[in-house]
Structures are given as C-alpha cells and as structure tokens.
Design a protein around this motif. Structure first.
Motif, PDB file in Angstrom:
ATOM      1  N   ILE A   6     -10.817  21.648   9.870  1.00 29.03           N
ATOM      2  CA  ILE A   6     -10.905  22.902   9.115  1.00 29.03           C
ATOM      3  C   ILE A   6      -9.561  23.619   9.246  1.00 29.03           C
ATOM      4  CG2 ILE A   6     -11.913  25.234   9.122  1.00 29.03           C
ATOM      5  CD1 ILE A   6     -14.026  23.469   8.156  1.00 29.03           C
ATOM      6  N   GLY A   7      -9.063  24.145   8.139  1.00 36.58           N
ATOM      7  CA  GLY A   7      -7.857  24.968   8.180  1.00 36.58           C
ATOM      8  C   GLY A   7      -8.181  26.368   7.687  1.00 36.58           C
ATOM      9  N   VAL A   8      -7.682  27.375   8.401  1.00 28.76           N
ATOM     10  CA  VAL A   8      -7.901  28.763   7.987  1.00 28.76           C
ATOM     11  C   VAL A   8      -6.542  29.433   7.814  1.00 28.76           C
ATOM     12  CG1 VAL A   8      -8.914  30.994   8.600  1.00 28.76           C
ATOM     13  CG2 VAL A   8     -10.079  28.876   9.276  1.00 28.76           C
ATOM     14  N   ASP A   9      -6.252  29.842   6.590  1.00 31.93           N
ATOM     15  CA  ASP A   9      -5.009  30.563   6.307  1.00 31.93           C
ATOM     16  C   ASP A   9      -5.360  32.044   6.239  1.00 31.93           C
ATOM     17  OD1 ASP A   9      -2.455  31.282   5.517  1.00 31.93           O
ATOM     18  OD2 ASP A   9      -2.823  30.832   3.405  1.00 31.93           O
ATOM     19  N   LEU A  10      -4.998  32.735   7.315  1.00 30.77           N
ATOM     20  CA  LEU A  10      -5.439  34.117   7.504  1.00 30.77           C
ATOM     21  C   LEU A  10      -4.384  35.068   6.948  1.00 30.77           C
ATOM     22  CD1 LEU A  10      -7.468  35.998   8.907  1.00 30.77           C
ATOM     23  CD2 LEU A  10      -6.318  35.527  11.058  1.00 30.77           C
ATOM     24  N   GLY A  11      -4.698  35.709   5.835  1.00 25.39           N
ATOM     25  CA  GLY A  11      -3.732  36.623   5.221  1.00 25.39           C
ATOM     26  C   GLY A  11      -4.257  38.045   5.169  1.00 25.39           C
ATOM     27  N   GLY A  12      -3.383  38.972   4.860  1.00 26.07           N
ATOM     28  CA  GLY A  12      -3.765  40.375   4.824  1.00 26.07           C
ATOM     29  C   GLY A  12      -4.709  40.714   3.684  1.00 26.07           C
ATOM     30  N   THR A  13      -4.586  39.993   2.555  1.00 25.62           N
ATOM     31  CA  THR A  13      -5.466  40.296   1.425  1.00 25.62           C
ATOM     32  C   THR A  13      -6.554  39.255   1.228  1.00 25.62           C
ATOM     33  OG1 THR A  13      -3.878  39.247  -0.055  1.00 25.62           O
ATOM     34  CG2 THR A  13      -3.766  41.625   0.119  1.00 25.62           C
ATOM     35  N   LYS A  14      -6.242  37.986   1.567  1.00 22.40           N
ATOM     36  CA  LYS A  14      -7.297  36.986   1.433  1.00 22.40           C
ATOM     37  C   LYS A  14      -7.231  35.938   2.542  1.00 22.40           C
ATOM     38  CE  LYS A  14      -4.882  34.156  -2.040  1.00 22.40           C
ATOM     39  NZ  LYS A  14      -3.545  34.700  -2.029  1.00 22.40           N
ATOM     40  N   ILE A  15      -8.374  35.314   2.736  1.00 16.40           N
ATOM     41  CA  ILE A  15      -8.478  34.254   3.737  1.00 16.40           C
ATOM     42  C   ILE A  15      -8.891  32.988   3.012  1.00 16.40           C
ATOM     43  CG2 ILE A  15      -9.713  33.432   5.780  1.00 16.40           C
ATOM     44  CD1 ILE A  15     -10.249  36.439   6.420  1.00 16.40           C
ATOM     45  N   LEU A  16      -8.113  31.930   3.231  1.00 11.53           N
ATOM     46  CA  LEU A  16      -8.443  30.644   2.628  1.00 11.53           C
ATOM     47  C   LEU A  16      -8.954  29.726   3.730  1.00 11.53           C
ATOM     48  CD1 LEU A  16      -8.361  28.448   0.437  1.00 11.53           C
ATOM     49  CD2 LEU A  16      -5.960  28.122   0.968  1.00 11.53           C
ATOM     50  N   THR A  17     -10.125  29.161   3.518  1.00 12.11           N
ATOM     51  CA  THR A  17     -10.669  28.205   4.480  1.00 12.11           C
ATOM     52  C   THR A  17     -10.804  26.860   3.774  1.00 12.11           C
ATOM     53  OG1 THR A  17     -11.888  30.002   5.504  1.00 12.11           O
ATOM     54  CG2 THR A  17     -12.557  27.788   6.102  1.00 12.11           C
ATOM     55  N   ALA A  18     -10.265  25.810   4.391  1.00  6.18           N
ATOM     56  CA  ALA A  18     -10.265  24.490   3.758  1.00  6.18           C
ATOM     57  C   ALA A  18     -10.847  23.455   4.710  1.00  6.18           C
ATOM     58  CB  ALA A  18      -8.837  24.090   3.375  1.00  6.18           C
ATOM     59  N   LEU A  19     -11.497  22.477   4.117  1.00  2.00           N
ATOM     60  CA  LEU A  19     -12.060  21.358   4.880  1.00  2.00           C
ATOM     61  C   LEU A  19     -11.320  20.094   4.478  1.00  2.00           C
ATOM     62  CD1 LEU A  19     -14.494  20.060   6.566  1.00  2.00           C
ATOM     63  CD2 LEU A  19     -15.577  19.730   4.328  1.00  2.00           C
ATOM     64  N   SER A  20     -10.882  19.316   5.469  1.00  2.00           N
ATOM     65  CA  SER A  20     -10.195  18.064   5.119  1.00  2.00           C
ATOM     66  C   SER A  20     -10.815  16.891   5.860  1.00  2.00           C
ATOM     67  CB  SER A  20      -8.708  18.139   5.479  1.00  2.00           C
ATOM     68  OG  SER A  20      -8.507  17.802   6.845  1.00  2.00           O
ATOM     69  N   ASN A  21     -10.531  15.704   5.348  1.00  2.00           N
ATOM     70  CA  ASN A  21     -10.924  14.499   6.073  1.00  2.00           C
ATOM     71  C   ASN A  21      -9.880  14.196   7.150  1.00  2.00           C
ATOM     72  OD1 ASN A  21      -8.740  13.387   4.757  1.00  2.00           O
ATOM     73  ND2 ASN A  21      -9.954  12.190   3.311  1.00  2.00           N
ATOM     74  N   GLU A  22     -10.027  13.071   7.796  1.00  2.00           N
ATOM     75  CA  GLU A  22      -9.163  12.717   8.922  1.00  2.00           C
ATOM     76  C   GLU A  22      -7.701  12.569   8.517  1.00  2.00           C
ATOM     77  OE1 GLU A  22     -10.115   9.938  12.794  1.00  2.00           O
ATOM     78  OE2 GLU A  22     -10.523   9.162  10.794  1.00  2.00           O
ATOM     79  N   GLN A  23      -7.475  12.198   7.243  1.00  2.00           N
ATOM     80  CA  GLN A  23      -6.098  12.031   6.756  1.00  2.00           C
ATOM     81  C   GLN A  23      -5.478  13.353   6.302  1.00  2.00           C
ATOM     82  OE1 GLN A  23      -8.677   9.837   5.568  1.00  2.00           O
ATOM     83  NE2 GLN A  23      -8.032   8.519   7.260  1.00  2.00           N
ATOM     84  N   GLY A  24      -6.272  14.407   6.284  1.00  2.00           N
ATOM     85  CA  GLY A  24      -5.747  15.701   5.848  1.00  2.00           C
ATOM     86  C   GLY A  24      -5.934  15.965   4.362  1.00  2.00           C
ATOM     87  N   ASP A  25      -6.635  15.078   3.655  1.00  2.00           N
ATOM     88  CA  ASP A  25      -6.925  15.343   2.234  1.00  2.00           C
ATOM     89  C   ASP A  25      -7.960  16.461   2.161  1.00  2.00           C
ATOM     90  OD1 ASP A  25      -5.405  13.049   1.543  1.00  2.00           O
ATOM     91  OD2 ASP A  25      -7.152  11.796   2.014  1.00  2.00           O
TER      92      ASP A  25
END
Ligand SMILES: [Zn+2]
Length: 318
Positions: A6-25
C-alpha cells in the motif's frame, strides 16, 4: 501470502492511497480530500478507511499486505515513523507510523515526499538503470532526493537531500526557511514568476505583459514559457537566468555526489527544452570534467503518477 503493498501520498489538500502487487504495479487507487482542519484523528481514520476500501474492492485481506509506504511532508524521523512538523496538515509530532501499525497490523515505512519521489523514479521511472542518481523537482519549491550506491541518503536526523535550501546566491532573495539565496528562493517556479512580475511591471510593451493583459498576478511558468517561445525578450532573459541558476545548483551536486543521472521533475521542467542548452553550458563550466562527462540529464518519467509510485516504492524499500 504477503504479496501486496500500500502506498499513501499524504498531501495538504488530498490523500492518495494506492494498492500494488509485488512488482509495484498499481492495481487500484483512491483519492480523498485531506480536510486537515478536522484534526489529526479524522485524517488518520480516513487513511485507514481508504486502505480498507481498496482491500475490499480487490478482495484482499490486511494480512496479505507486506508493508504500507507513506510519502509525507517533512521534517520527519523515518526510524520512529514520526512526522515532526507538517504545516500543510497542521501536524506536530505525529507518530503516524506507529499509529497506523497499531491500527492495521501492517508494518509502515515513512519518507518525506521528495525522497519518496526519488525512490519512485529509481524503482519505476527514469532512474531504473542507474545506482547513483539525484532527483530534483522544481515547481512551487525545489525538493530532491539523493540515491548513491543504490541507497537513499538520510543523514543522522533524516534531513539529508534538502537540495532546495542549498545557498547558491549569497545575500540573494529571502527564502521561506529564513535564509537568503537558497536554490528554491532563486530558481523555483514561484521565484521566477515573482521576478517576471516585477520586471514586467515596468515593461508594458513586453509580450509577457500583453499576454496577461496587465494582470501581472497571472504570470506563471506556463505564461513565461509561451512568451519565450514567441520571442519575448523579457521572458527569454528570465529563462536564461533560470538556466544559469539551475546550472550552478546542479553543478554543485555533480561535484559533491558524482551521480550517473540527474532526474528533473516538477512543472518548471515542462519547459526544459527552452533552457537546457544554456543550463548544460553552465554545468560544463562549473562541474569537474569527470563529473560532467559521467552524468546524464534526464526528465522525470512518472509525471502525475509520482506520488502513488513514490509511496509504493517507499513500501517496497524496507
Ligand atoms: Zn531556504
């Protein structure tokens, strides 16, 4: 099987949360507004809800997630997963790593957003083929991440890589950090737009002035590029100076770190073709020949995906 990140890009106006497989796709991602004014607990609750909604949509359990990576405004302490201060979020001393670990049962890696972007370019973008690279983003500010011998440099208190606050002009313009003449105060998109407005104010005949119909506040990097492409002398002069200042800053980095690649991202770099030749001249003049000859100047490859890919790289990296 722990096969996902899981990747979380924590910003002041929005938060993006992403799910990837083992290769990072990236398999799925979700944006939510940060709503920092509602307080830290509210924001953290929403991050966890985002993670759970992604897992539910993809029919994956929390136990299948290897790690969560967070790209966050800094300064922060990566070993303790602690954000010292994030003015955009109105956060002080928030142990985001520990809180998320306790509440999700998943291990958390934390990096500042510029370092996360550098890792993103290294894992998935323009730095895939090199072990020594410096990522520089030039937009409203200047940030960066330094990867040498395949390792992101942190320093003893995780403050390494603050490229934007390298002083390149003693007694130059005042920087947000309180110093004068920082790279960011001289060469960021904000800095060159400000200078353009000041110069255009006394040149109502310039194309730059006409393009914004005298509304100087509208001058930004895009307008500056348009004016330069149409041959406006004032705009060309500003890009010339920008090329020189970027050249000075990057030459310093070449001499200190001897990277194989400099990877340039951020809004200002959309105009790289306008000023690259002049920037290279300055680099050649100021960098040691061996450092200059061994580096490639590249455009960042991830574009608007850099936040998500960077946070995933942070998750994969530890
Ligand atoms: Zn500064």
């Amino acid at each position: 099987m722990k096969d996902y990140f899981i990747g979380v890009d924590l910003g002041g106006t929005k938060i993006l949360t992403a799910l990837s497989n083992e290769q990072g796709d990236i398999l799925n991602q979700v944006y939510i507004p940060t709503e920092a004014e509602k307080g830290q607990d509210y924001v953290i609750d929403n991050i966890i809800k985002s993670i759970d909604s992604l897992l539910e949509e993809e029919n994956i359990g929390r136990e299948d997630i290897k790690r969560i990576g967070i790209g966050s405004p800094g300064p922060l302490n990566i070993r303790e997963g602690l954000i010292y201060e994030a003015p955009n979020l109105n956060w002080k001393n928030v142990p985001i790593g520990r809180i998320l670990e306790e509440r999700t049962g998943i291990k958390v890696n934390l990096e500042n957003d510029a370092n996360a972007a550098a890792l993103g370019e290294k894992y998935f973008g323009a730095g895939k083929d090199v072990d020594n690279m410096i990522y520089i983003t030039v937009s409203t500010g200047i940030g960066g991440g330094i990867i040498i011998d395949n390792k992101l440099l942190h320093g003893v208190k995780d403050t390494a890589g603050e490229i934007g606050h390298m002083v390149i002009m003693v007694d130059g313009p005042l920087c947000g950090c309180g110093n004068r003449g920082c790279f960011e105060a001289v060469a960021s998109g904000t800095a060159i737009s400000k200078k353009a407005r000041e110069l255009a104010a006394s040149k109502p005949d310039s194309l730059l002035y006409k393009l914004v119909e005298g509304e100087l506040a509208k001058i930004d990097g895009k307008i500056l590029a348009e004016a330069a492409e149409k041959g406006d002398e004032l705009a060309l002069k500003i890009w010339d100076e920008e090329a020189y200042h970027l050249g000075i800053g990057i030459a310093n980095l070449l001499n200190i770190f001897n990277p194989e690649a400099i990877i340039l991202g951020g809004g200002v770099m959309k105009s790289l073709d306008l000023f690259k030749d002049k920037m290279m001249e300055t680099l050649k003049e100021y960098a040691f020949a061996s450092a200059y000859n061994s580096v490639e100047i590249r455009k960042a490859a991830l574009g608007s995906e850099v936040g998500a890919k960077g946070a995933i790289a942070v998750a994969m990296g530890g």
